[in-house]
Scaffold this motif. Structure first.
Motif, PDB file in Angstrom:
ATOM      1  N   PRO A   1      32.101 -17.079  -2.773  1.00 51.04           N
ATOM      2  CA  PRO A   1      31.551 -16.982  -4.123  1.00 51.04           C
ATOM      3  C   PRO A   1      30.157 -16.352  -4.176  1.00 51.04           C
ATOM      4  CG  PRO A   1      31.423 -19.225  -3.342  1.00 51.04           C
ATOM      5  CD  PRO A   1      32.134 -18.442  -2.283  1.00 51.04           C
ATOM      6  N   PHE A   2      29.830 -15.527  -3.204  1.00 48.45           N
ATOM      7  CA  PHE A   2      28.577 -14.777  -3.214  1.00 48.45           C
ATOM      8  C   PHE A   2      28.857 -13.436  -2.554  1.00 48.45           C
ATOM      9  CE2 PHE A   2      28.657 -17.634   0.417  1.00 48.45           C
ATOM     10  CZ  PHE A   2      28.374 -16.808   1.490  1.00 48.45           C
ATOM     11  N   SER A   3      27.997 -12.460  -2.806  1.00 45.89           N
ATOM     12  CA  SER A   3      28.245 -11.119  -2.271  1.00 45.89           C
ATOM     13  C   SER A   3      27.235 -10.788  -1.173  1.00 45.89           C
ATOM     14  CB  SER A   3      28.188 -10.084  -3.387  1.00 45.89           C
ATOM     15  OG  SER A   3      26.973 -10.184  -4.083  1.00 45.89           O
TER      16      SER A   3
ATOM     17  N   SER B   1      21.777 -10.143   4.483  1.00 44.08           N
ATOM     18  CA  SER B   1      21.215  -9.670   3.223  1.00 44.08           C
ATOM     19  C   SER B   1      22.275  -9.821   2.128  1.00 44.08           C
ATOM     20  CB  SER B   1      20.798  -8.211   3.378  1.00 44.08           C
ATOM     21  OG  SER B   1      20.324  -7.704   2.164  1.00 44.08           O
ATOM     22  N   LEU B   2      21.888 -10.463   1.027  1.00 44.57           N
ATOM     23  CA  LEU B   2      22.802 -10.695  -0.085  1.00 44.57           C
ATOM     24  C   LEU B   2      22.551  -9.677  -1.197  1.00 44.57           C
ATOM     25  CD1 LEU B   2      22.542 -14.586  -0.350  1.00 44.57           C
ATOM     26  CD2 LEU B   2      24.206 -13.246   0.939  1.00 44.57           C
ATOM     27  N   LYS B   3      23.573  -9.427  -1.994  1.00 43.88           N
ATOM     28  CA  LYS B   3      23.424  -8.527  -3.144  1.00 43.88           C
ATOM     29  C   LYS B   3      22.834  -9.264  -4.335  1.00 43.88           C
ATOM     30  CE  LYS B   3      27.181  -5.458  -1.848  1.00 43.88           C
ATOM     31  NZ  LYS B   3      28.513  -4.967  -2.197  1.00 43.88           N
ATOM     32  N   ASP B   4      23.215 -10.525  -4.528  1.00 49.50           N
ATOM     33  CA  ASP B   4      22.764 -11.334  -5.654  1.00 49.50           C
ATOM     34  C   ASP B   4      22.312 -12.696  -5.153  1.00 49.50           C
ATOM     35  OD1 ASP B   4      23.642  -9.373  -7.588  1.00 49.50           O
ATOM     36  OD2 ASP B   4      25.692 -10.067  -7.223  1.00 49.50           O
ATOM     37  N   ASN B   5      21.581 -13.423  -5.991  1.00 50.94           N
ATOM     38  CA  ASN B   5      21.147 -14.776  -5.642  1.00 50.94           C
ATOM     39  C   ASN B   5      22.359 -15.691  -5.452  1.00 50.94           C
ATOM     40  OD1 ASN B   5      18.344 -14.419  -5.655  1.00 50.94           O
ATOM     41  ND2 ASN B   5      18.294 -14.572  -7.889  1.00 50.94           N
TER      42      ASN B   5
END
Length: 165
Positions: free
Chosen positions: A30-32, A57-61
């Motif tokens: 559930p995260f990118s 490294s994530l794209k969104d919080n």
């Protein structure tokens, strides 16, 4: 006493095999994730140490119900810590203290007639470009396997002379 040790060793082995076999990987998370990479480093000074950093490294919080816990790659397991300056970056760090003067000295004293080798099996069998990210969602630990792990070049750190005043 010998049979107790054998029973204990067998129990640990069975539990670890059962635990690995029961690990299910999530198909989707559930995260990118933007990228995951490894970077080896060296202090540049004699007896200064070296190590490995791994970055996620994530794209969104992250959603509030999720926290990144740990990452597995090769035979390593590292705790992931969020960067204080960049909330989309998580890092795990492994320091090789074998070349430093302050390296902890540890020795296992075995009787002369026993030549046992202690082998620690990694939690996951992974290829060079694979890693497993452990994350907690509503108190439950889940695992997600990525096959896009790569190594970035070691950053050049010039060796500077100390500033003596």
């Amino acid at each position: 006493m010998k049979s107790f040790k054998l029973f204990l060793l067998y129990s640990v082995l069975v539990c670890s095999i059962t635990n690995c076999a029961s690990q299910k990987f999530e198909k989707e998370v559930p995260f990118s994730i933007d990228e995951v990479y490894v970077q080896h480093w060296n202090s540049g000074v004699k007896m200064g140490g070296s190590g490995t950093n791994i970055f996620v490294s994530l794209k969104d919080n992250l959603p509030s119900s999720i926290s990144l816990d740990s990452i597995y790659f090769g035979t390593n397991q590292l705790k992931l810590i969020q960067d204080s300056h960049n909330p989309l970056l998580f890092m795990g760090r492994q320091i090789d203290r074998s070349k430093r003067n302050d390296a902890p000295i540890s020795a296992v004293v075995m009787p002369k007639n026993e030549t046992k080798e202690i082998v620690v099996q990694p939690k996951f069998q992974l290829l060079k470009n694979e890693c497993v990210i452990g994350f907690k969602q509503l108190g439950k630990v889940n695992y997600f396997k990525l096959e896009t792990l790569y190594t970035k070049q070691t950053p050049f750190i010039p060796q500077a002379k100390p500033n003596r005043q």
